[in-house]
Design an enzyme around this catalytic site. Structure first.
Site, PDB file in Angstrom:
ATOM      1  N   ARG A 243       0.863  -1.181   0.000  1.00 31.68           N
ATOM      2  CA  ARG A 243       0.000   0.000   0.000  1.00 31.68           C
ATOM      3  C   ARG A 243       0.898   1.229   0.000  1.00 31.68           C
ATOM      4  NH1 ARG A 243      -3.419  -2.925  -1.328  1.00 31.68           N
ATOM      5  NH2 ARG A 243      -5.459  -3.332  -0.404  1.00 31.68           N
ATOM      6  N   GLU A 272      -4.207   7.635  -3.897  1.00 33.96           N
ATOM      7  CA  GLU A 272      -4.668   7.177  -5.217  1.00 33.96           C
ATOM      8  C   GLU A 272      -6.014   7.763  -5.580  1.00 33.96           C
ATOM      9  OE1 GLU A 272      -4.641   2.924  -4.943  1.00 33.96           O
ATOM     10  OE2 GLU A 272      -2.497   2.870  -4.563  1.00 33.96           O
ATOM     11  N   HIS A 290      -2.219   0.700  -9.473  1.00 35.04           N
ATOM     12  CA  HIS A 290      -2.758  -0.237  -8.474  1.00 35.04           C
ATOM     13  C   HIS A 290      -3.504  -1.394  -9.147  1.00 35.04           C
ATOM     14  CE1 HIS A 290      -4.418  -0.743  -4.126  1.00 35.04           C
ATOM     15  NE2 HIS A 290      -4.201  -1.909  -4.703  1.00 35.04           N
TER      16      HIS A 290
END
Ligand SMILES: O=CC(=O)O
Length: 326
Positions: A243, A272, A290
């Site tokens: 992450r 994000e 991602h």
């Protein structure tokens, strides 16, 4: 324990994007009665409330719908949460624990794909594949001549941060590249012989590349700070498929811009889909939106696992991917 009522299919609440469900529907709709949030005219909270007493299982995609304490309160009968995710950072684990809600995630399926991406990013940064691709397409091979050389992968010391499902798959792949594997984890793993570093800074100082594979928790937030990055050093590369917030992103950007680390391969970011603009101009950085765990093929396996977990739960058998001691 799951209640058994052989006269009616078991009810399963779904908070999923439609594409996850399509694969599940064809296999399982004769076995389970799926209650689809997206099909209901009711707002989500009311939809959940309307099935509150009859629903023991929630199948969810926490990236789109975080599982908060508030949401859990709407579901007093909930006993099992199945997540179409490896990470649980968008699940209120304390609230699940307090309620005794069991959790099954998709780690066993996603680990291989996430590891492929980690290795891909590592190879790309080391051998400058994306940068070389741009160089050729932009006509620079003709106008400027040979492209700058990349670095050898074999023999590199790879520090894996988090030796869980994903980390182990990364280790397995990179052993085949003749890399030396080292790791940091909450606890030393008796099942592997790789050198263990309880201190992530020491791991960084002894690694050529750090690959972040651990979960985001209160303990790991900004664990990769300036000190760790400086310990990794000017020849060091960082790869992140965990992450974004595990790394102090501002410090990492600064280190990359100032050449205090050599390069980065990043699938995840702190805010994000916002990515620090400074990274766009750096040829030693490879960026990905991602997508480490998601492939066009993964939904078949992931929904098979969800179905197997549902069947196990309703027949009081052990779950296939239960997250224990969360
Ligand atoms: O990042 C993706 C996941 O946690 O599944």
């Amino acid at each position: 324990m799951a209640q058994d009522n052989p006269t009616q299919p078991h009810q399963v609440l779904l908070l999923l994007p439609n594409h996850c469900f399509t694969a599940l529907e064809s296999k399982a709709s004769h076995k389970f009665h799926f209650l689809k949030a997206w099909d209901s005219p009711l707002p989500q909270a009311q939809f959940l409330k309307s099935h509150a007493t009859s629903s023991q299982v929630l199948l969810s995609f926490p990236k789109e719908t975080p599982i908060t304490a508030q949401l859990l309160q709407l579901l007093p009968s909930l006993k099992l949460l199945i997540t179409i995710s490896a990470g649980l950072d968008r699940v209120d684990l304390a609230a699940c624990r307090a309620r005794g809600v069991r959790i099954a995630n998709s780690s066993p399926i996603f680990a291989g794909d996430a590891a492929d991406m980690a290795v891909g990013l590592f190879l790309d940064v080391m051998r400058k594949i994306s940068a070389a691709n741009r160089y050729v397409r932009d006509g620079f091979w003709v106008s400027r001549g040979d492209f700058v050389l990349g670095s050898k992968v074999g023999g590199k010391r790879v520090g894996i941060v988090g030796l869980g499902h994903i980390g182990l798959q990364v280790a397995k792949r990179l052993e085949a590249f003749d890399c030396k594997i080292l790791y940091n984890s909450r606890k030393e793993k008796p099942s592997v012989s790789y050198p263990f570093y309880s201190d992530v800074c020491e791991l960084a100082a002894n690694s050529d590349v750090l690959i972040i594979c651990c979960a985001l928790t209160a303990q790991t937030r900004h664990m990769i700070n300036k000190k760790v990055l400086l310990a990794l050093g000017r020849e060091g590369v960082i790869v992140n498929v965990g992450r974004g917030a595990i790394i102090d992103e501002k410090e990492m950007v600064q280190c990359l811009v100032q050449g205090e680390i050599k390069g980065a391969g990043l699938d995840v970011f702190e805010n994000e889909p916002q990515v620090p603009k400074e990274l766009f101009g750096l040829d030693n950085v490879v960026l990905s939106p991602h997508k480490a765990v998601l492939t066009a093929d993964c939904f078949t396996d992931v929904t098979d696992l969800a179905m197997a977990n549902l069947e196990a739960f309703f027949s009081n058998k052990p779950l296939l991917s239960e997250v224990v001691n969360y």
